[in-house]
Each structure stands twice: as C-alpha cells, then as structure tokens.
Design a protein around this motif. Structure first.
Motif, short mmCIF file in Angstrom:
data_model
loop_
_atom_site.label_atom_id
_atom_site.label_comp_id
_atom_site.label_asym_id
_atom_site.label_seq_id
_atom_site.Cartn_x
_atom_site.Cartn_y
_atom_site.Cartn_z
N LYS A 40 35.84 37.14 33.38
CA LYS A 40 36.87 37.93 33.74
C LYS A 40 37.71 38.02 32.59
O LYS A 40 37.83 37.33 31.58
CB LYS A 40 37.71 37.19 34.86
CG LYS A 40 36.90 37.09 36.13
CD LYS A 40 37.00 38.67 36.90
CE LYS A 40 36.36 38.12 38.28
NZ LYS A 40 36.48 39.58 39.16
N GLY A 41 38.49 39.09 32.36
CA GLY A 41 39.48 39.25 31.13
C GLY A 41 39.29 40.88 30.89
O GLY A 41 38.67 41.45 31.18
N GLY A 42 40.34 41.07 30.01
CA GLY A 42 40.78 42.54 29.86
C GLY A 42 39.72 43.02 28.51
O GLY A 42 38.94 42.30 28.10
N THR A 45 38.15 41.24 25.33
CA THR A 45 38.18 40.03 25.13
C THR A 45 36.86 39.29 24.90
O THR A 45 36.80 38.02 25.01
CB THR A 45 38.70 39.29 26.58
OG1 THR A 45 37.80 40.09 27.62
CG2 THR A 45 40.22 39.90 26.74
N THR A 93 34.80 42.66 35.90
CA THR A 93 36.08 43.64 35.93
C THR A 93 35.90 45.07 36.37
O THR A 93 34.84 45.58 36.45
CB THR A 93 36.81 43.58 34.42
OG1 THR A 93 35.98 44.12 33.44
CG2 THR A 93 36.96 42.23 34.23
N HIS A 111 37.02 32.88 32.61
CA HIS A 111 38.36 33.31 32.55
C HIS A 111 38.39 33.43 30.89
O HIS A 111 38.86 32.65 30.12
CB HIS A 111 39.45 32.79 32.89
CG HIS A 111 39.44 32.77 34.49
ND1 HIS A 111 39.94 34.03 35.29
CD2 HIS A 111 39.15 31.88 35.58
CE1 HIS A 111 39.85 33.29 36.48
NE2 HIS A 111 39.49 32.37 36.55
N GLY A 113 40.23 35.53 29.51
CA GLY A 113 41.87 36.03 29.60
C GLY A 113 42.38 34.61 29.11
O GLY A 113 43.65 34.86 28.48
N TRP A 116 43.74 34.79 25.34
CA TRP A 116 44.31 35.66 24.42
C TRP A 116 45.83 35.09 24.41
O TRP A 116 46.28 34.21 25.06
CB TRP A 116 44.29 37.15 25.12
CG TRP A 116 44.83 37.07 26.72
CD1 TRP A 116 46.04 36.39 27.06
CD2 TRP A 116 44.43 38.09 27.90
NE1 TRP A 116 46.08 36.80 28.38
CE2 TRP A 116 45.33 37.65 28.84
CE3 TRP A 116 43.47 39.08 27.64
CZ2 TRP A 116 45.30 38.28 29.85
CZ3 TRP A 116 43.32 39.55 29.05
CH2 TRP A 116 44.14 39.36 29.82
N GLU A 118 49.23 36.07 24.81
CA GLU A 118 49.98 36.78 25.57
C GLU A 118 51.07 37.63 25.30
O GLU A 118 51.51 38.53 25.48
CB GLU A 118 50.30 36.03 27.07
CG GLU A 118 50.77 37.25 28.19
CD GLU A 118 50.70 36.44 29.38
OE1 GLU A 118 51.57 36.62 30.33
OE2 GLU A 118 49.77 35.97 29.96
N TYR A 335 43.77 44.04 22.07
CA TYR A 335 43.23 42.67 22.40
C TYR A 335 42.54 41.95 21.51
O TYR A 335 42.66 40.57 21.20
CB TYR A 335 42.38 42.84 23.83
CG TYR A 335 43.27 43.31 24.93
CD1 TYR A 335 43.71 42.30 25.92
CD2 TYR A 335 43.62 44.67 25.28
CE1 TYR A 335 44.40 42.64 26.79
CE2 TYR A 335 44.50 44.78 26.27
CZ TYR A 335 44.75 43.81 27.05
OH TYR A 335 45.46 44.23 28.12
N ILE A 339 42.96 37.75 20.34
CA ILE A 339 42.08 36.94 20.77
C ILE A 339 41.64 35.53 20.14
O ILE A 339 41.41 35.82 18.97
CB ILE A 339 40.59 37.48 21.53
CG1 ILE A 339 41.05 38.83 22.40
CG2 ILE A 339 39.88 36.66 22.12
CD1 ILE A 339 41.67 38.29 23.49
#
Length: 360
Positions: A40-42, A45, A93, A111, A113, A116, A118, A335, A339
């Motif tokens: 999971k992650g944008g 990433t 995702t 994860h 995410g 990163w 934020e 991103y 990261i």
C-alpha cells in the motif's frame, strides 16, 4: 554457480470496453498460498521497484518468478509471484484495490506510505490533487474510446458473420476435440483454471508477453481467423473439454472484450492454442477458409470504413494512455523526492530474508 530462474511476464488487469477489468484473483490461489504481501502507498512510493528488485534477487538465486505487469504502463509491475514458494506480492492500490482475505494466516499489508515525508507532500497538496483528478478524467476518455471501439468491432464481426459457414467451423472444432481429447482417460481430480489477459492496450500500444509463457510448450496450434469467424468460441470449447477431462487450463483473454479468449494453455498436456500471429508458423488451423468471399465482397467498402474507424479509436486510446503516463510521472515526482528510500531498501532486504524462510 546457481542457474538463473525463468521469468514469466503476465497481465492480470486490462483497460477494456467495460473500464478497468481485473483478473487479480487468479494471480495466486490464496487457499494454497504460504504468504501474500499487499503493498500500500501512493504513486512513486516504490511498490513496483520493490517487486522488481525482489524478483531480480530471487531470479539470480535460481527461482522461477512471475512478473505481472501494469496494463497501462508495461514497464511497471503490479504483482510478483514465486510459484515454488507459493508466495505473492501485489500492489493493493487503485485501480486494483485489494485487501487481505485471510489476514495474518496468509495475508499481510506492507505500508510503504509509512516512509514518505508527509509535511513536504502537504506543501504541494493542490497540485497533487489536481494531477490525480486529471488522471481520472483522462481515463474516462480512454474507456469511452474503448467502448466506442467495441461497438465498431461488433459491426466488423457482424459483417464477417454474414459470410461465415459456421457448420464447417463446428465440424472442424469437433474434429479437434476428438483428435486431442477423445482417447484421454479422465483424471480423477478437480481441474484448476486461471484467467489473465493475453495482451493489453498501453501507452506503448497494443502489447503482449506471449513468448514468456508459451516458450517451452511443444505443441502450439495457431488459429487464424478474421473477427467473427469463431476463434474465441473454438478456444472456449477446447478449454471446457480439457477441464472436463480433469486438466488444468490457463485462459488468456482479449483486452477489448474481456470475456473473449486469445489463447489457452494446457500445461499437463504441453499444449497451447493461440490466435497470436507470432505463432503463425506453428501448426495451423485456418478459419478464414470458411468465409464465403462473394458474400463478403458485398460489404467490402463498409468493412474497410469500419476497420479504419476502429484503428483510429485505438490510436486515440493509446494517445490518451500516453497522456496518463506523462501525468502519472508528474505525480510520482512529488512523492519520489519525499520518500525515505534507505528505509525502504532495508525493508526490502528484510522481506527477502523472510520470503526465503519458506524454502524448506
């Protein structure tokens, strides 16, 4: 020195006339899997890079692997499978949102995410939101063009249908089923079926990786035929008959209409049937010989127009996928610069170590 493992390149999802269509449930059988990781992650990433690097490490250690490629960007990886270890790693995702089905027992979430920064991303909040929303708008155009292309393709199929002798097609289909399956003793097992895409519409055009999964098959039979000559129906009947005899079947679907079939593979019989023209020099089944030319000639101008229009729509699909690729790269830039990749590198080594514990 350890021999390198082999790579299969596959396509679990597709941009189709129905929108994004997923066969991700067939990437791995969850009930038989030892472990499945959901990343999971944008964008940007490192999900695809992690799977590539883990896959490359395992290949160099002699493991066969499957790289499941993204349908829009074939250079990107959506899933990694290590068949011997019964382990998979998937991008969970959008557009293929997947969550654990057997949490803890089989599945685990990773994860990315968490790595990163934020605060830095929030400084570009408006630009990121606009770029992501723009990608959604472009994809809506892609699916509209694919829907329009499907309607034109239906017209092309209908035109060939009018000139096709399906009595002869049924006869040759029955001959094939009799030749290959009548004398096979039924296996007293439940056969497994796996569904994936045989090709995809991408920003690089219409692509496939058929060589990677048919390369070692001894008996490959090429089925030639214009649209609407019954190729997919023939393949479906062959697959169904093989399964009735207890043999596992891999079914590879068309990207425009995901219910239609491009190729089938019957691993236990070392046999495949395909409509992919890369294999036109193999053993040959020609359905075009059952076209009645005098009927087809009546529609020559209409057919030429529809085929030209269909190709233009596909060109528009590819052009818009190129736009999504450019826009996606723009999003990733936000991103990538935020990261903590040294931590992701450490996580990757930890995951490799964990994966290898399943080789007992």
């Amino acid at each position: 020195m350890t021999n390198k493992g082999k790579i299969k390149s596959l396509l679990p999802g597709g941009n189709t006339s129905l929108g994004f269509f997923s066969y991700f449930e067939y990437v791995i059988d969850l009930k038989k899997a030892n472990k499945v990781y959901y990343l999971k992650g944008g964008p940007g990433t490192g999900k695809s890079s992690m799977m590539k690097k883990i896959g490359d490490t395992l290949i160099n250690q002699g493991y066969d692997i499957e790289f499941h490629h993204c349908s829009a960007d074939p250079d990107s990886i959506d899933a990694l499978v290590i068949p011997k270890l019964k382990i998979a790693m998937l991008d969970g995702t959008a557009p293929h949102v997947i969550d654990p089905k057997y949490p803890g027992a089989v599945d685990t979430i990773v994860h990315l995410g968490d790595y990163w920064q934020e605060e830095s991303l929030r400084k570009n909040k408006e630009s990121i939101i606009e770029a992501i929303n723009e990608n959604g708008r472009i994809y809506k155009r892609v699916y509209k063009f694919l829907g329009a292309a499907k309607l034109i393709y239906d017209d092309i199929e209908w035109t060939y249908n009018q000139a096709m002798d399906f009595v002869e097609v049924n006869a040759i289909t029955n001959e094939i089923l009799e030749e290959f399956f009548e004398n096979l003793a039924p296996k007293k097992v439940l056969p497994q079926e796996r569904h994936l895409f045989g090709s995809a519409y991408t920003h690089k055009g219409h692509i496939d990786f058929v060589e990677t999964y048919l390369t070692d098959i001894k008996g490959i039979y090429y089925i030639e035929g214009a649209p609407g000559t019954g190729k997919s129906t023939m393949l479906e009947k062959i697959a169904k008959t093989a399964m009735q005899k207890g043999y596992d079947v891999e079914v590879y679907h068309e990207p425009l209409m995901p219910d239609k079939v491009e190729s089938i593979l019957i691993p236990q019989l070392d046999m495949a049937f395909t409509t992919n023209s890369k294999y036109q020099d193999q053993k040959y089944i020609n359905l075009n010989k059952f076209l009645q030319k005098e009927k087809l000639n009546k529609y020559k101008k209409e057919l030429e127009y529809s085929e030209k229009l269909f190709q233009q729509l596909i060109n528009d699909v590819v052009y818009n996928l190129q736009r999504t690729k450019k826009n996606h790269d723009y999003i990733e830039d936000y991103y990538v610069s935020n990261i903590q990749f040294e931590k992701i590198d450490a996580l990757r080594e930890q995951l490799i170590e964990e994966i290898l514990t399943f080789d007992k």
